[in-house]
Design a protein around this motif. Sequence first.
Motif, mmCIF file in Angstrom:
data_model
loop_
_atom_site.group_PDB
_atom_site.id
_atom_site.type_symbol
_atom_site.label_atom_id
_atom_site.label_comp_id
_atom_site.label_asym_id
_atom_site.label_seq_id
_atom_site.Cartn_x
_atom_site.Cartn_y
_atom_site.Cartn_z
ATOM 1 N N LYS A 140 -42.006 16.718 23.296
ATOM 2 C CA LYS A 140 -42.519 15.712 22.209
ATOM 3 C C LYS A 140 -42.989 16.548 20.953
ATOM 4 O O LYS A 140 -43.363 17.607 20.909
ATOM 5 N N THR A 141 -42.745 15.904 19.951
ATOM 6 C CA THR A 141 -42.754 16.274 18.733
ATOM 7 C C THR A 141 -43.128 15.302 17.591
ATOM 8 O O THR A 141 -42.984 14.315 17.902
ATOM 9 N N SER A 142 -43.613 15.804 16.488
ATOM 10 C CA SER A 142 -43.817 14.922 15.329
ATOM 11 C C SER A 142 -42.907 15.548 14.210
ATOM 12 O O SER A 142 -42.555 16.855 13.952
ATOM 13 N N PHE A 143 -42.063 14.913 13.193
ATOM 14 C CA PHE A 143 -41.327 14.948 12.162
ATOM 15 C C PHE A 143 -42.261 14.325 10.869
ATOM 16 O O PHE A 143 -42.539 13.415 10.925
ATOM 17 N N MET A 201 -45.481 10.467 8.742
ATOM 18 C CA MET A 201 -45.016 11.184 10.007
ATOM 19 C C MET A 201 -44.465 10.307 10.994
ATOM 20 O O MET A 201 -44.882 9.050 11.154
ATOM 21 N N TYR A 202 -43.474 10.701 11.733
ATOM 22 C CA TYR A 202 -42.549 9.988 12.744
ATOM 23 C C TYR A 202 -43.030 10.792 14.114
ATOM 24 O O TYR A 202 -42.960 12.080 14.025
ATOM 25 N N LYS A 203 -43.433 10.186 15.043
ATOM 26 C CA LYS A 203 -43.732 10.565 16.327
ATOM 27 C C LYS A 203 -42.772 10.405 17.364
ATOM 28 O O LYS A 203 -42.160 9.250 17.315
#
Length: 135
Positions: A86-89, A67-69
């Motif tokens: 703000k998100t997570s990939f 996961m990338y934040k």
Amino acid sequence: MNKDPYGHLVTALQSSFHKQTKQALSGVGAVLGTITSTGIKLDDFKHELQDYLVAELPGLLSVPRHMYKGTSTAVESENWEGKELKTSFYIGEDELEDVNLSLNEGLKPGDRVLAVRVNSGNDVVVVCKVVSGRG
């Protein structure tokens, strides 16, 4: 005194083989060196080598799920102008074919490397960068 001719022949052959093997292997083997702005300087050779080879490692890269934040921003949207989200990939597990790790792209002057002499010592191949084991 009776000398053994076969023993003398064996001794002569062993001496010759030893000499030939030593000569063939001189200048061959792994050595540490330092990348310079114009080539490589091996620790056991006084001159800089400007013509050397660098190993590339082609293969299959297996990537675990990760996961990338980060932060997303919309550049050309009236409703989102100046706003951030703000998100997570999440990236799933994957295998990437035809991947090539190009060591040459990551080397810079001052880097310590492990090099191997090949072709009777006429060529030098940089195998990897070496770093201290103390972190």
